[in-house]
Scaffold this active site. Structure first.
Site, short mmCIF file in Angstrom:
data_model
loop_
_atom_site.label_atom_id
_atom_site.label_comp_id
_atom_site.label_asym_id
_atom_site.label_seq_id
_atom_site.Cartn_x
_atom_site.Cartn_y
_atom_site.Cartn_z
N LYS A 10 0.85 -1.19 0.00
CA LYS A 10 0.00 0.00 0.00
C LYS A 10 0.88 1.23 0.00
O LYS A 10 2.06 1.21 0.38
CB LYS A 10 -0.94 0.03 1.20
CG LYS A 10 -0.26 0.04 2.58
CD LYS A 10 0.22 1.39 3.07
CE LYS A 10 0.83 1.33 4.47
NZ LYS A 10 1.56 2.57 4.86
N PRO A 99 10.07 -4.70 1.47
CA PRO A 99 11.05 -4.49 2.55
C PRO A 99 10.39 -4.26 3.89
O PRO A 99 9.31 -3.65 3.99
CB PRO A 99 11.80 -3.23 2.09
CG PRO A 99 10.80 -2.49 1.26
CD PRO A 99 10.00 -3.55 0.55
N GLY A 102 9.57 -0.34 5.58
CA GLY A 102 9.58 0.48 4.39
C GLY A 102 8.38 1.39 4.23
O GLY A 102 8.34 2.21 3.33
N GLY A 103 7.36 1.22 5.08
CA GLY A 103 6.16 2.03 4.96
C GLY A 103 5.19 1.53 3.91
O GLY A 103 4.25 2.23 3.55
N GLY A 106 3.85 -4.16 4.53
CA GLY A 106 4.07 -5.57 4.24
C GLY A 106 3.57 -6.53 5.30
O GLY A 106 2.86 -7.49 5.00
N ASP A 141 -3.22 -1.18 10.54
CA ASP A 141 -3.37 -1.19 9.09
C ASP A 141 -3.99 -2.47 8.55
O ASP A 141 -4.32 -2.54 7.36
CB ASP A 141 -2.01 -0.98 8.40
CG ASP A 141 -1.50 0.45 8.52
OD1 ASP A 141 -2.26 1.32 9.00
OD2 ASP A 141 -0.34 0.70 8.14
#
Length: 291
Positions: A10, A99, A102-103, A106, A141
């Site tokens: 995302k 990653p 990584g924001g 994941g 999230d």
């Protein structure tokens, strides 16, 4: 039946921090959109009620992995409520390309994919809303990935409203470092007073990320990468980083810039999509089996 399920990334197309609660959590307004790119999770049901992650992640204990936690959470829910088939085990294999730190969401995406996939394999019959409520215990999230539609989020991220931003092409660039969320949110210089605005007003304004100045200040590689990508396209941080993304009108223009990237940069090109690839895949499987 063994199936391989998508676990998409995302982006936070914008992220504004509007306040901080007494318990320390931050209030925010953010716009989530999925990418047609991400990890893949292969699941084979077992007949012995065992949960086995066949691809452990370095430095993450088996029982602490969000994939295993999601599977155990659904397994326990099914047993308590006596739903699904009697064999609630699975072998799980992940092909990891997103990653950590990584924001790109994941870990949350992995957890959501496991919930939706095992709900299917175990024939539990839970709705996405029920799975979303379970997912909240795994991370803020997770629900947006479970619900599978681009969304405007408020509160601490738990108040979701479906949204339909333009589906652009993105070059997503990673500077090769991890940034933990607490590193950004505990910084005393973090902006915490962005005005609360309606979604239509936010969509008309230039997009920004309140976490970006802190990431640029504390991580030199983020600053270097952002300055490079800004030469080619509107670009900003996603989430609390470390990934940067640039907006492009076509795949070809994004790939042209990727081909000029610094050698130390990791990156990929993907399209923003408002319906999650996970849900598109599930719909395809359902249609195929109903024929």
């Amino acid at each position: 039946m063994t199936l391989t399920w998508p676990s998409p990334a995302k982006l936070n197309l914008f992220l504004y921090i509007t306040g901080q609660r007494p318990d320390g959590y931050h209030e925010l307004q953010t716009l989530f959109q999925f990418l047609d790119y991400g990890d893949e999770i292969t699941i084979t049901p077992r007949q012995d009620n065992q949960i086995q992650l066949l691809t452990p992640v370095a430095d993450v204990a088996h029982e602490d992995n969000l994939i295993v936690r999601a599977a155990r959470l659904l397994q326990q829910h099914c047993k308590v409520h006596k739903i699904g088939n009697e064999h609630l085990g699975a072998d799980i294999h992940i092909d990891k390309c997103l990653p950590m730190g990584g924001g790109l969401g994941g870990g949350s995406s992995n957890a959501a994919t496991v919930l939706i996939a095992l709900n299917y394999h175990w024939q539990a019959g839970l709705s996405d809303e029920e799975l979303s409520q379970l997912g909240i215990a795994l991370g803020a999230d997770v629900p947006v990935f479970v619900k599978g539609h681009a969304a405007f989020a408020e509160g601490i991220g738990e108040k979701l409203q479906p949204a339909s931003p333009e589906e652009k092409w993105f070059l997503v660039a990673h500077p090769g470092i991890e940034i933990s969320t607490p590193t950004i949110f505990t910084d005393p210089e973090l902006k915490r007073n962005s005005p609360i605005r309606s979604l239509p007003a936010l969509l008309q304004a230039p997009f920004a990320n309140d976490c970006e100045p802190i990431a640029r200040k504390r991580f030199r590689k983020v600053e270097q990468l952002l300055l490079w990508l800004l030469e080619y396209a509107p670009s900003r941080l996603t989430g609390t980083g470390a990934c940067i993304f640039g907006e492009f009108e076509s795949e070809a223009s994004a790939r042209k810039v990727l081909n000029q990237a610094p050698e130390w940069m990791q990156g990929f090109v993907a399209r923003g999509v408002n319906i999650s690839p996970l849900h598109t895949f599930r719909s395809g499987i359902t249609m195929l089996l109903s024929q």
